[in-house]
Design a protein around this motif. Sequence first.
Motif, PDB file in Angstrom:
ATOM      1  N   TYR B 309       0.812  -1.225   0.000  1.00  0.00           N
ATOM      2  CA  TYR B 309       0.000   0.000   0.000  1.00  0.00           C
ATOM      3  C   TYR B 309       0.842   1.270   0.000  1.00  0.00           C
ATOM      4  O   TYR B 309       0.369   2.335   0.411  1.00  0.00           O
ATOM      5  CB  TYR B 309      -0.895   0.026   1.248  1.00  0.00           C
ATOM      6  CG  TYR B 309      -1.820  -1.152   1.409  1.00  0.00           C
ATOM      7  CD1 TYR B 309      -2.360  -1.823   0.310  1.00  0.00           C
ATOM      8  CD2 TYR B 309      -2.190  -1.583   2.680  1.00  0.00           C
ATOM      9  CE1 TYR B 309      -3.222  -2.895   0.485  1.00  0.00           C
ATOM     10  CE2 TYR B 309      -3.061  -2.653   2.858  1.00  0.00           C
ATOM     11  CZ  TYR B 309      -3.563  -3.310   1.757  1.00  0.00           C
ATOM     12  OH  TYR B 309      -4.419  -4.361   1.936  1.00  0.00           O
ATOM     13  N   VAL B 310       2.104   1.175  -0.438  1.00  0.00           N
ATOM     14  CA  VAL B 310       2.998   2.323  -0.290  1.00  0.00           C
ATOM     15  C   VAL B 310       2.644   3.439  -1.272  1.00  0.00           C
ATOM     16  O   VAL B 310       2.593   3.229  -2.484  1.00  0.00           O
ATOM     17  CB  VAL B 310       4.470   1.898  -0.487  1.00  0.00           C
ATOM     18  CG1 VAL B 310       5.389   3.114  -0.473  1.00  0.00           C
ATOM     19  CG2 VAL B 310       4.880   0.907   0.593  1.00  0.00           C
ATOM     20  N   VAL B 311       2.392   4.611  -0.744  1.00  0.00           N
ATOM     21  CA  VAL B 311       2.176   5.810  -1.547  1.00  0.00           C
ATOM     22  C   VAL B 311       3.075   6.921  -0.987  1.00  0.00           C
ATOM     23  O   VAL B 311       3.665   6.759   0.075  1.00  0.00           O
ATOM     24  CB  VAL B 311       0.700   6.266  -1.515  1.00  0.00           C
ATOM     25  CG1 VAL B 311      -0.204   5.222  -2.168  1.00  0.00           C
ATOM     26  CG2 VAL B 311       0.243   6.541  -0.082  1.00  0.00           C
ATOM     27  N   GLY B 312       3.141   8.032  -1.695  1.00  0.00           N
ATOM     28  CA  GLY B 312       3.940   9.160  -1.229  1.00  0.00           C
ATOM     29  C   GLY B 312       4.905   9.609  -2.308  1.00  0.00           C
ATOM     30  O   GLY B 312       5.052   8.972  -3.350  1.00  0.00           O
ATOM     31  N   GLU B 313       5.562  10.727  -2.036  1.00  0.00           N
ATOM     32  CA  GLU B 313       6.534  11.290  -2.964  1.00  0.00           C
ATOM     33  C   GLU B 313       7.698  10.302  -3.142  1.00  0.00           C
ATOM     34  O   GLU B 313       8.345   9.908  -2.173  1.00  0.00           O
ATOM     35  CB  GLU B 313       7.028  12.627  -2.404  1.00  0.00           C
ATOM     36  CG  GLU B 313       7.988  13.385  -3.293  1.00  0.00           C
ATOM     37  CD  GLU B 313       7.313  13.999  -4.523  1.00  0.00           C
ATOM     38  OE1 GLU B 313       6.080  14.226  -4.499  1.00  0.00           O
ATOM     39  OE2 GLU B 313       8.028  14.244  -5.509  1.00  0.00           O
ATOM     40  N   GLU B 316      11.066  10.556  -1.302  1.00  0.00           N
ATOM     41  CA  GLU B 316      10.959  10.441   0.157  1.00  0.00           C
ATOM     42  C   GLU B 316      10.699   8.985   0.550  1.00  0.00           C
ATOM     43  O   GLU B 316      11.258   8.480   1.517  1.00  0.00           O
ATOM     44  CB  GLU B 316       9.844  11.351   0.686  1.00  0.00           C
ATOM     45  CG  GLU B 316       9.986  12.815   0.281  1.00  0.00           C
ATOM     46  CD  GLU B 316      11.287  13.433   0.766  1.00  0.00           C
ATOM     47  OE1 GLU B 316      11.652  13.203   1.924  1.00  0.00           O
ATOM     48  OE2 GLU B 316      11.954  14.131  -0.034  1.00  0.00           O
ATOM     49  N   VAL B 317       9.844   8.320  -0.222  1.00  0.00           N
ATOM     50  CA  VAL B 317       9.609   6.892  -0.002  1.00  0.00           C
ATOM     51  C   VAL B 317      10.939   6.136  -0.138  1.00  0.00           C
ATOM     52  O   VAL B 317      11.241   5.237   0.649  1.00  0.00           O
ATOM     53  CB  VAL B 317       8.566   6.353  -0.997  1.00  0.00           C
ATOM     54  CG1 VAL B 317       8.452   4.834  -0.893  1.00  0.00           C
ATOM     55  CG2 VAL B 317       7.205   7.008  -0.750  1.00  0.00           C
ATOM     56  N   LYS B 319      13.857   7.201   0.580  1.00  0.00           N
ATOM     57  CA  LYS B 319      14.660   7.382   1.804  1.00  0.00           C
ATOM     58  C   LYS B 319      14.229   6.401   2.887  1.00  0.00           C
ATOM     59  O   LYS B 319      15.064   5.856   3.606  1.00  0.00           O
ATOM     60  CB  LYS B 319      14.501   8.819   2.317  1.00  0.00           C
ATOM     61  CG  LYS B 319      15.214   9.861   1.478  1.00  0.00           C
ATOM     62  CD  LYS B 319      14.997  11.251   2.055  1.00  0.00           C
ATOM     63  CE  LYS B 319      15.466  12.332   1.098  1.00  0.00           C
ATOM     64  NZ  LYS B 319      14.992  13.668   1.506  1.00  0.00           N
ATOM     65  N   VAL B 320      12.925   6.205   3.021  1.00  0.00           N
ATOM     66  CA  VAL B 320      12.438   5.296   4.067  1.00  0.00           C
ATOM     67  C   VAL B 320      12.844   3.854   3.742  1.00  0.00           C
ATOM     68  O   VAL B 320      13.315   3.117   4.614  1.00  0.00           O
ATOM     69  CB  VAL B 320      10.915   5.409   4.239  1.00  0.00           C
ATOM     70  CG1 VAL B 320      10.428   4.449   5.324  1.00  0.00           C
ATOM     71  CG2 VAL B 320      10.506   6.845   4.570  1.00  0.00           C
ATOM     72  N   ARG B 352       9.658  19.029 -10.824  1.00  0.00           N
ATOM     73  CA  ARG B 352      10.194  20.388 -10.702  1.00  0.00           C
ATOM     74  C   ARG B 352      11.201  20.670 -11.809  1.00  0.00           C
ATOM     75  O   ARG B 352      11.388  21.794 -12.211  1.00  0.00           O
ATOM     76  CB  ARG B 352      10.876  20.569  -9.341  1.00  0.00           C
ATOM     77  CG  ARG B 352       9.890  20.476  -8.187  1.00  0.00           C
ATOM     78  CD  ARG B 352      10.440  21.113  -6.904  1.00  0.00           C
ATOM     79  NE  ARG B 352       9.416  21.086  -5.873  1.00  0.00           N
ATOM     80  CZ  ARG B 352       9.170  20.036  -5.088  1.00  0.00           C
ATOM     81  NH1 ARG B 352       9.882  18.943  -5.212  1.00  0.00           N
ATOM     82  NH2 ARG B 352       8.224  20.084  -4.176  1.00  0.00           N
ATOM     83  N   GLU B 370      21.133   7.148  -0.998  1.00  0.00           N
ATOM     84  CA  GLU B 370      21.088   6.839   0.437  1.00  0.00           C
ATOM     85  C   GLU B 370      21.946   5.626   0.818  1.00  0.00           C
ATOM     86  O   GLU B 370      22.472   5.569   1.913  1.00  0.00           O
ATOM     87  CB  GLU B 370      19.644   6.588   0.880  1.00  0.00           C
ATOM     88  CG  GLU B 370      18.724   7.798   0.755  1.00  0.00           C
ATOM     89  CD  GLU B 370      19.017   8.868   1.809  1.00  0.00           C
ATOM     90  OE1 GLU B 370      19.438   8.495   2.919  1.00  0.00           O
ATOM     91  OE2 GLU B 370      18.844  10.063   1.508  1.00  0.00           O
TER      92      GLU B 370
END
Lengths: 451, 451
Positions: B309-313, B316-317, B319-320, B352, B370
């Motif tokens: 279910y992973v969502v997000g920028e 940044e994901v 990095k985690v 961007r 990372e």
Amino acid sequence: MSWSSPIKNRAELAVSEMHDHLLQVLEEGLRAADPRLAVKRFVSREGDEVRVGDERAVVRGLIHAVGFGKASREMARGLLEALGDIAGGVVISPEGDGSIGPIKVLKGDHPVPRENTLRSSRELLNYLEREVKENDIVFVLISGGGSALFEVPAPGVTLDDIAFVTRELLRRGADIVELNAVRKHLSSVKGGQLLRYIRARRVFSLIISDVVEDRLDTIASGPTAPDETTYRDAYEVLVRRGLWSEVPPGVRKRIEDGLKGLAPETVKPGDPILNKVRNIIVASNTVSLEAMSRKARELGYEPIILSPYVVGEAREVGKVLAAVIKSVRRLGYPAKPPLAILAGGETTVTVRGDGVGGRNQELCLSIAIEISGLDNVVAGCMGSDGIDGVSPAAGAIVDGGLASEAMARGLNPREYLDRNDSYTFFSKLGRAIITGYTGTNVNDLFTALVR
Amino acid sequence: MSWSSPIKNRAELAVSEMHDHLLQVLEEGLRAADPRLAVKRFVSREGDEVRVGDERAVVRGLIHAVGFGKASREMARGLLEALGDIAGGVVISPEGDGSIGPIKVLKGDHPVPRENTLRSSRELLNYLEREVKENDIVFVLISGGGSALFEVPAPGVTLDDIAFVTRELLRRGADIVELNAVRKHLSSVKGGQLLRYIRARRVFSLIISDVVEDRLDTIASGPTAPDETTYRDAYEVLVRRGLWSEVPPGVRKRIEDGLKGLAPETVKPGDPILNKVRNIIVASNTVSLEAMSRKARELGYEPIILSPYVVGEAREVGKVLAAVIKSVRRLGYPAKPPLAILAGGETTVTVRGDGVGGRNQELCLSIAIEISGLDNVVAGCMGSDGIDGVSPAAGAIVDGGLASEAMARGLNPREYLDRNDSYTFFSKLGRAIITGYTGTNVNDLFTALVR
């Protein structure tokens, strides 16, 4: 920080058994980071032997304690309680009031080193040079803030020079590795060089890590740890960042001397001086997560530590943690409930709004939105220092019902998140965790409990 | 997609045994999402019985197949291979060329439904009404894109009306839940309503989920699944988003009729019509992660599924995920190596820069930065449809040595990330995964192997 209730509004927050469990787990993380207790866990004395973790040292002379960092005062107190008897020493703290038994507590400056830091640091070095003999044992107590609280610039370099170089490098986008390569070569004590002032053959550095990933050469700029960077690296950073032509004359001379072998290098891996020192991390994010993990198991939740190294934009990190929570709850991945998901690190917030909040509360707000509607889930995140961003809270505690509870009260979680106003949101709902300054820092602690 | 090598540049990418293992794990995820194979895994025929997963149905009449979605053609092929004998049917695909055995393949429009979708959808409904009897068995083959490829507006509503409302709601910030509440009430077939056209007492919907979290009411707008939203919800969304006063007359009348009970509601949970249908997800991110997990174990890595279910920028994901990789490697948390860390979902990229890339490659680039310097680690991420963003690649594969390898070749990973130029970065280094369009979509698949 009192161990009966480090969380001041505990009663307000413990609205269910799961909430209470979550608070117990977070509290255990704080307890593991308590400077006094952390030192006492690692150090003990039996007859003429001092034990430090797995190591033993026979006491042939005196025991001394020096230290620096925001937690140095409490670390000194713990050391004194553990050993009963210390000849003396000097620790530098932001307050600097009086003494802990025979150990003087001097004032230093933070976050920018100025006259207090310089005067106190010189006194600390004087103490070492004057009082410490070969057969003595020296404890060095290191914690967050130590880099600013303890500094003696290299000959010919001033604190203003260092401040200028630091500021300019940051402004030009240098990272912490680049910054440290330069700063260590402008210092007489960083990068392992403090060891050169310690005549004793046994040195124990007890370290509380406030740095994600716990690099010994980074915590307080590694005064008792080897440094791999060289004058060449420092020079290249200054050139690459376009600062070389602007550095103050003292800085230029120091680096040029270093390049020619005319200035001492920082302590390199393999240097025999390192044989006398043991660097021991007594508290860190990992240590806290491990303690939290044991507490969670005791409370009936199988613990899983995702990582103590979590960084990234808080609201995005929150989405990933929420994805794991949902997966545990619905699919039993990565493991079946009852489960405690633990993580730590230090997220960041790109401030766009004008609200009051912090990275921990912003992360929690993001999670609250993502897990809305999910039952049997509680999550919380807090800064171990008790200070989350610009808010008076340490963090927050959320569950699957919070978002709709907020909506029913006219508080739209997304709007508060957009405004970076997480503290206002949580304080209105009575879910902000309040501890006040805890006197320690091992970064941020996250827990979710899933049944 | 050929199962001998779905990854076209496999030889170039498999630079070590660990890289080869990683590719095998990713390939297994693709294989599990293959529409033809997915259907065949769930469906078989034995004598006069049809088996669908754990269910059995005695064949008393004919077997029909209808369907819509980008994978409907291949799903129909799989069904025919599994059953050997099908009376007939209609599936709608973006290409729409000819037939699969007795099943007609018609053309629909994607992503915006137009005349092709309307004509083909009517033909599909006609087929059901004309050919299907009570004792027959109907398979409905649903996959991503089905919402646009299959649509018959409610009486008095046009496709243009629906397009207008969709566009305006999106422009005003409506989320997918709000959007669906409105659109289902402007449709004759969405929100379970397709079931009303099927006379048969046994209906099996075989579903490939391209929606994170696999909600049956969301995939292809849930034509055979219950819908909890009402005309009241649709009305409130239009009012809340300031669109009610501007909706076309047909839309206004439909909603007003619905509010007065003069237009049929979508199928609600508990409706007896649902008794005849079984909605079965035959491929999804979770299904792929489970297959990948088995393959990883076979290759000697203990698997851990963090979440589908992973969502997000994306960055940044990344990095985690990198934080978890580092934690496994250095601390053995959440588990000791050899370990396969698996995750899935769909990240986003806030563009961007002006580079060429996609969310999977951007996530990989973030991880490469990372984990720089870490040995015995390989990670990869790809879109299961083979198309990552605006690039010709599906994703990328990285390791701890990639960032310095890139720097040595004059490619600064951070600069490429800042420019959203991940594909250019990876193609220059020969690390972009190339598959071409795979004909399926179960979102994105991530794996890291740690030894």
